[in-house]
Design a protein around this motif. Structure first.
Motif, PDB file in Angstrom:
ATOM      1  N   PHE A 104       0.640  -3.696  -5.452  1.00 27.27           N
ATOM      2  CA  PHE A 104       0.097  -4.169  -4.407  1.00 27.27           C
ATOM      3  C   PHE A 104      -0.886  -3.040  -3.825  1.00 27.27           C
ATOM      4  O   PHE A 104      -0.239  -1.718  -3.179  1.00 27.27           O
ATOM      5  CB  PHE A 104       0.804  -5.189  -3.498  1.00 27.27           C
ATOM      6  CG  PHE A 104       0.594  -5.783  -2.682  1.00 27.27           C
ATOM      7  CD1 PHE A 104      -0.799  -6.586  -2.118  1.00 27.27           C
ATOM      8  CD2 PHE A 104       1.464  -5.837  -0.995  1.00 27.27           C
ATOM      9  CE1 PHE A 104      -1.508  -7.391  -1.104  1.00 27.27           C
ATOM     10  CE2 PHE A 104       0.316  -6.553   0.023  1.00 27.27           C
ATOM     11  CZ  PHE A 104      -1.225  -7.140   0.209  1.00 27.27           C
ATOM     12  N   LYS A 105      -1.799  -3.787  -3.818  1.00 33.29           N
ATOM     13  CA  LYS A 105      -2.891  -2.549  -2.610  1.00 33.29           C
ATOM     14  C   LYS A 105      -3.299  -3.813  -2.187  1.00 33.29           C
ATOM     15  O   LYS A 105      -4.295  -4.455  -2.302  1.00 33.29           O
ATOM     16  CB  LYS A 105      -4.483  -2.090  -3.458  1.00 33.29           C
ATOM     17  CG  LYS A 105      -4.868  -0.571  -2.774  1.00 33.29           C
ATOM     18  CD  LYS A 105      -6.403  -0.764  -2.963  1.00 33.29           C
ATOM     19  CE  LYS A 105      -7.349  -0.229  -2.322  1.00 33.29           C
ATOM     20  NZ  LYS A 105      -7.009  -1.072  -1.055  1.00 33.29           N
ATOM     21  N   PRO A 106      -2.837  -3.230  -0.310  1.00 34.46           N
ATOM     22  CA  PRO A 106      -3.220  -4.187   0.601  1.00 34.46           C
ATOM     23  C   PRO A 106      -4.784  -3.194   0.979  1.00 34.46           C
ATOM     24  O   PRO A 106      -5.249  -2.219   0.568  1.00 34.46           O
ATOM     25  CB  PRO A 106      -2.663  -4.017   2.348  1.00 34.46           C
ATOM     26  CG  PRO A 106      -1.309  -2.919   1.370  1.00 34.46           C
ATOM     27  CD  PRO A 106      -1.758  -2.394   0.060  1.00 34.46           C
ATOM     28  N   SER A 107      -5.921  -4.017   1.260  1.00 29.67           N
ATOM     29  CA  SER A 107      -6.951  -4.080   2.498  1.00 29.67           C
ATOM     30  C   SER A 107      -6.694  -2.587   3.453  1.00 29.67           C
ATOM     31  O   SER A 107      -5.545  -2.982   3.981  1.00 29.67           O
ATOM     32  CB  SER A 107      -7.721  -5.298   2.867  1.00 29.67           C
ATOM     33  OG  SER A 107      -8.299  -4.661   3.704  1.00 29.67           O
ATOM     34  N   GLU A 108      -7.725  -1.450   3.386  1.00 34.23           N
ATOM     35  CA  GLU A 108      -7.941  -1.099   3.895  1.00 34.23           C
ATOM     36  C   GLU A 108      -7.719  -1.009   4.816  1.00 34.23           C
ATOM     37  O   GLU A 108      -7.437  -0.091   6.431  1.00 34.23           O
ATOM     38  CB  GLU A 108      -8.474   0.260   3.938  1.00 34.23           C
ATOM     39  CG  GLU A 108      -9.831   0.271   3.562  1.00 34.23           C
ATOM     40  CD  GLU A 108     -10.297  -0.350   1.965  1.00 34.23           C
ATOM     41  OE1 GLU A 108     -11.550   0.206   1.162  1.00 34.23           O
ATOM     42  OE2 GLU A 108      -9.388  -0.785   1.723  1.00 34.23           O
ATOM     43  N   GLN A 109      -8.716  -2.594   5.647  1.00 39.07           N
ATOM     44  CA  GLN A 109      -8.143  -2.489   6.995  1.00 39.07           C
ATOM     45  C   GLN A 109      -7.417  -3.659   7.384  1.00 39.07           C
ATOM     46  O   GLN A 109      -7.102  -3.820   9.036  1.00 39.07           O
ATOM     47  CB  GLN A 109      -9.721  -3.744   6.968  1.00 39.07           C
ATOM     48  CG  GLN A 109     -10.562  -3.810   6.587  1.00 39.07           C
ATOM     49  CD  GLN A 109     -10.964  -2.409   7.037  1.00 39.07           C
ATOM     50  OE1 GLN A 109     -11.281  -1.544   7.940  1.00 39.07           O
ATOM     51  NE2 GLN A 109     -12.514  -1.586   5.723  1.00 39.07           N
ATOM     52  N   THR A 110      -5.948  -3.609   6.598  1.00 39.09           N
ATOM     53  CA  THR A 110      -5.179  -4.311   6.719  1.00 39.09           C
ATOM     54  C   THR A 110      -3.225  -3.966   6.537  1.00 39.09           C
ATOM     55  O   THR A 110      -2.928  -4.374   5.978  1.00 39.09           O
ATOM     56  CB  THR A 110      -4.941  -6.060   6.999  1.00 39.09           C
ATOM     57  OG1 THR A 110      -5.086  -5.706   5.127  1.00 39.09           O
ATOM     58  CG2 THR A 110      -6.269  -6.420   7.490  1.00 39.09           C
ATOM     59  N   PRO A 111      -3.540  -1.682   6.768  1.00 40.20           N
ATOM     60  CA  PRO A 111      -2.273  -1.922   6.144  1.00 40.20           C
ATOM     61  C   PRO A 111      -1.155  -2.263   6.339  1.00 40.20           C
ATOM     62  O   PRO A 111      -0.602  -2.335   6.504  1.00 40.20           O
ATOM     63  CB  PRO A 111      -2.752  -0.199   6.366  1.00 40.20           C
ATOM     64  CG  PRO A 111      -3.493  -0.202   7.869  1.00 40.20           C
ATOM     65  CD  PRO A 111      -4.676  -1.561   7.286  1.00 40.20           C
ATOM     66  N   ALA A 112      -1.173  -2.434   8.616  1.00 40.25           N
ATOM     67  CA  ALA A 112       0.246  -2.838   8.969  1.00 40.25           C
ATOM     68  C   ALA A 112       0.993  -3.471   7.773  1.00 40.25           C
ATOM     69  O   ALA A 112       2.302  -3.900   8.127  1.00 40.25           O
ATOM     70  CB  ALA A 112       0.022  -2.860   9.987  1.00 40.25           C
ATOM     71  N   VAL A 113      -0.343  -4.880   7.910  1.00 40.11           N
ATOM     72  CA  VAL A 113       0.073  -5.503   6.900  1.00 40.11           C
ATOM     73  C   VAL A 113       1.104  -5.270   5.642  1.00 40.11           C
ATOM     74  O   VAL A 113       2.051  -6.357   5.715  1.00 40.11           O
ATOM     75  CB  VAL A 113      -0.090  -7.322   6.726  1.00 40.11           C
ATOM     76  CG1 VAL A 113      -0.169  -8.180   5.798  1.00 40.11           C
ATOM     77  CG2 VAL A 113      -1.518  -7.344   8.327  1.00 40.11           C
ATOM     78  N   GLY A 114       0.316  -4.815   5.218  1.00 44.50           N
ATOM     79  CA  GLY A 114       1.175  -4.329   3.220  1.00 44.50           C
ATOM     80  C   GLY A 114       2.445  -4.039   3.918  1.00 44.50           C
ATOM     81  O   GLY A 114       3.068  -3.979   2.886  1.00 44.50           O
ATOM     82  N   GLN A 115       2.458  -2.628   4.851  1.00 45.43           N
ATOM     83  CA  GLN A 115       3.784  -2.590   4.843  1.00 45.43           C
ATOM     84  C   GLN A 115       4.687  -3.405   5.095  1.00 45.43           C
ATOM     85  O   GLN A 115       6.531  -3.229   4.663  1.00 45.43           O
ATOM     86  CB  GLN A 115       3.375  -1.499   6.179  1.00 45.43           C
ATOM     87  CG  GLN A 115       5.026  -0.442   6.387  1.00 45.43           C
ATOM     88  CD  GLN A 115       4.199   0.384   7.276  1.00 45.43           C
ATOM     89  OE1 GLN A 115       3.983   1.825   6.993  1.00 45.43           O
ATOM     90  NE2 GLN A 115       5.095   0.551   8.872  1.00 45.43           N
TER      91      GLN A 115
ATOM     92  N   VAL B  87       1.230  -0.063  -2.447  1.00 41.88           N
ATOM     93  CA  VAL B  87       0.552   1.920  -2.569  1.00 41.88           C
ATOM     94  C   VAL B  87      -0.846   1.469  -1.082  1.00 41.88           C
ATOM     95  O   VAL B  87      -1.620   0.196  -1.720  1.00 41.88           O
ATOM     96  CB  VAL B  87       0.162   2.459  -3.677  1.00 41.88           C
ATOM     97  CG1 VAL B  87      -0.817   3.541  -3.884  1.00 41.88           C
ATOM     98  CG2 VAL B  87       1.337   2.123  -3.949  1.00 41.88           C
ATOM     99  N   GLN B  88      -0.980   1.899  -0.497  1.00 38.77           N
ATOM    100  CA  GLN B  88      -2.250   2.058   0.463  1.00 38.77           C
ATOM    101  C   GLN B  88      -3.358   2.210   0.027  1.00 38.77           C
ATOM    102  O   GLN B  88      -2.869   3.507  -0.919  1.00 38.77           O
ATOM    103  CB  GLN B  88      -1.797   2.492   1.630  1.00 38.77           C
ATOM    104  CG  GLN B  88      -0.597   2.221   3.147  1.00 38.77           C
ATOM    105  CD  GLN B  88      -0.960   0.560   3.556  1.00 38.77           C
ATOM    106  OE1 GLN B  88      -1.996   0.214   2.767  1.00 38.77           O
ATOM    107  NE2 GLN B  88      -0.503  -0.062   4.194  1.00 38.77           N
ATOM    108  N   GLY B  89      -4.242   2.541   0.507  1.00 37.26           N
ATOM    109  CA  GLY B  89      -5.751   2.990  -0.505  1.00 37.26           C
ATOM    110  C   GLY B  89      -6.952   2.680   0.123  1.00 37.26           C
ATOM    111  O   GLY B  89      -7.324   1.492   0.936  1.00 37.26           O
ATOM    112  N   ASP B  90      -7.907   3.406  -0.732  1.00 35.96           N
ATOM    113  CA  ASP B  90      -9.488   2.900   0.365  1.00 35.96           C
ATOM    114  C   ASP B  90     -10.016   2.353  -1.047  1.00 35.96           C
ATOM    115  O   ASP B  90      -8.914   2.276  -2.438  1.00 35.96           O
ATOM    116  CB  ASP B  90     -10.317   4.339   0.325  1.00 35.96           C
ATOM    117  CG  ASP B  90      -9.885   5.404  -0.186  1.00 35.96           C
ATOM    118  OD1 ASP B  90      -9.292   5.710  -2.031  1.00 35.96           O
ATOM    119  OD2 ASP B  90     -10.756   6.745  -0.311  1.00 35.96           O
ATOM    120  N   GLY B  91     -10.950   2.404  -0.798  1.00 35.92           N
ATOM    121  CA  GLY B  91     -11.859   1.734  -2.160  1.00 35.92           C
ATOM    122  C   GLY B  91     -11.742   2.922  -4.139  1.00 35.92           C
ATOM    123  O   GLY B  91     -11.402   1.813  -4.862  1.00 35.92           O
ATOM    124  N   ALA B  92     -11.628   3.720  -3.691  1.00 38.12           N
ATOM    125  CA  ALA B  92     -11.175   4.938  -4.397  1.00 38.12           C
ATOM    126  C   ALA B  92     -10.440   4.216  -5.909  1.00 38.12           C
ATOM    127  O   ALA B  92      -9.546   4.732  -6.509  1.00 38.12           O
ATOM    128  CB  ALA B  92     -11.844   6.486  -4.857  1.00 38.12           C
TER     129      ALA B  92
END
Length: 505
Positions: free
Chosen positions: A181-192, A211-216
């Protein structure tokens, strides 16, 4: 809901059953709350190599997870549901801080997480139940089974940062897939925090990874050789990039949910109170940042003046503010979203639409990305108008007037998107005609465009998706149907085909 702020600290990416902090990464996200730019939630470094490591972990965990019985996997998911339910208040607060959405709305999302598990286990699994077909061929039984695909990459959006990825993750896991799962980089706290729930539910290592990340980083994930499917919710533009990234990966299934430019038709016999209220909810809930939001309202001329005036007066009174204040509308997600929203005010005016209510930035006591709702009256329908066909993803609505039903349907179908249409009318014949003519995946009668049921499919046509309906149907794209012919009869030498000379002893 308590306004005591729960502490959040950066833990890292969740890979193979444990959090792995990034020390030397490829970049970082400063996670500021769009509702209060003084609220730095956490700083999140990211490392593209972690995408590959997570995919390897998911691939390694897959055989054991896939060969568990459905009941064994169910027990893990029920434990996850318990975690979701007992941590709903904390989850809701993190959603509010990450997105800016009001506390009441964030709590609705948090409570939907456990409900999704219930619905999947009790209803959606029936869609992939084994089926035996007696005499599928003469004296030969057929069996239909559904097997898991492998590693599923889930790419999440910011607007429902928990509920929408959860809608992919739960069906993927119950049928035996593993997930990255890659969360949106705008909402990393929810992903964590979602990863923390999986950690507490004690899933086997590698079954769920975050895993957190940007578009790349997202590009790296979807292109990984170990990924067997990509489950995405977001914009048309990003969905198109995923399609391009995986063009040569013919084995990967893509489920792309890619936005909308949704229309509501309010006909002359509509319940006016209901049409006004539901359309306000459709246009402005979540500050217009829903793929199912109402972007266009097509009104019958006999009631157009009354509807427009009442809609305008009510829109002016909508409360806007910080998520703790129980307002109706929070902020947009980023400064770029505000710039786009303001830019489209000018585009609408330039394209000869009348500004009944101008959208502008709001300077509130909490410095954030707040804007006012806006309304434009379309003087002339133009299918080539940039304003009339673009998804703005902000609290703007265009109002059209026509008394010609077929023309109304032409407007509905004019944008290339095809997610939701709503009709307010007591005339069931119009509704049935719309069911045939509207090129949409969802059609609501006397109810607004947004707010969907997990007990129904959710998906659109055209630019709104690629024919992989989610929600109740998500479990179908998480599986491969396997057909078997089962012949219990002994060999019959009298039925050898012509021209075959077998030496039967």
């Amino acid at each position: 809901m308590s306004t005591t702020i729960f502490p959040i600290s950066y833990k890292g990416d969740f890979i193979n059953g444990r959090f792995v902090p990034v020390t030397k990464g490829d970049g970082e996200v400063k996670n500021l709350s769009p509702a209060d730019l003084n609220d730095l939630i956490m700083t999140v470094p990211f490392k593209h190599d972690h995408m590959d490591e997570a995919c390897v972990a998911a691939k390694k965990a897959y055989p054991k997870w896939a060969t568990l019985s459905m009941d064994e996997r169910r027990s893990y998911l029920l434990r996850l549901k318990e975690m979701f339910d007992t941590h709903a208040e904390q989850f809701a607060q993190i959603i509010s801080r990450d997105t800016g959405k009001p506390a009441w709305e964030a709590m609705t999302e948090a409570k939907a997480l456990g409900a999704k598990i219930d619905i999947t286990l009790n209803q959606s699994t029936k869609l992939v139940a084994d089926e035996r077909i007696p005499n599928a061929l003469p004296q030969v039984d057929g069996v239909i089974r559904h097997r898991s695909r492998g590693v599923m990459a889930v790419v999440g959006p910011f607007n429902f940062p928990a509920h929408l990825p959860n809608g992919h993750i739960i069906p993927a896991l119950i049928v035996g897939n593993t997930v990255v799962f890659k969360p949106s980089e705008q909402t990393p706290a929810v992903g964590q925090f979602m990863a923390e729930m999986f950690e507490k539910a004690q899933f086997p290592p590698g079954v769920f990874n975050m895993v957190q990340g940007d578009g790349a980083g997202g590009g790296r994930l979807v292109a990984n050789e170990h990924v067997d499917g990509v489950l995405f919710t977001g914009s048309y533009e990003v969905g198109l990039k995923i399609k391009q990234e995986t063009l040569n990966h013919y084995w990967k299934i893509l489920a792309l949910e890619m936005g909308g430019k949704n229309a509501t038709v309010v006909w002359e016999d509509a319940d006016m109170d209901k049409a006004v209220y539901e359309s306000l909810v459709g246009a402005y809930m979540t500050a217009g940042q829903r793929c199912s939001c109402t972007s266009r309202i097509i009104v019958h001329p006999k009631i157009a003046d009354e509807f427009t005036e009442r809609f305008y007066q009510a829109a002016k009174k909508l409360s806007i503010g910080h998520w703790t204040e129980n307002t109706f509308m929070g902020p947009l997600i980023t400064s770029a979203s505000v710039e786009k929203y303001i830019r489209f005010q000018e585009i609408a005016n330039r394209e000869n639409c009348e500004s009944l209510m101008r959208g502008k930035s709001l300077d509130l006591k909490n410095k954030g990305y707040y804007v006012t709702p806006s309304i434009h009256l379309v003087k002339k329908f133009d299918p080539n108008s940039v304003y009339q066909k673009s998804e703005i993803f902000g609290p703007n609505v265009a109002i059209y007037t026509t008394g010609d039903w077929n023309h109304a349907m032409e407007i509905v179908n004019s944008t290339g998107y095809g997610l939701v249409m709503a009709l307010f009318s007591k005339n069931k014949e119009l509704y049935e005609d719309a069911l045939f003519k509207a090129r949409v995946g969802l059609l609501n009668w006397n109810r607004t465009t947004n707010g969907a049921s997990s007990r129904l499919p959710f998906g659109g046509m055209g630019k709104s998706g690629n024919d992989r309906a989610s929600a109740h149907y998500a479990i179908q794209y998480c599986t491969v149907p396997v057909a078997s012919l089962e012949d219990p009869t002994p060999f019959d030498p009298t039925k050898i085909l012509p021209g075959m000379n077998l030496d039967m002893k």
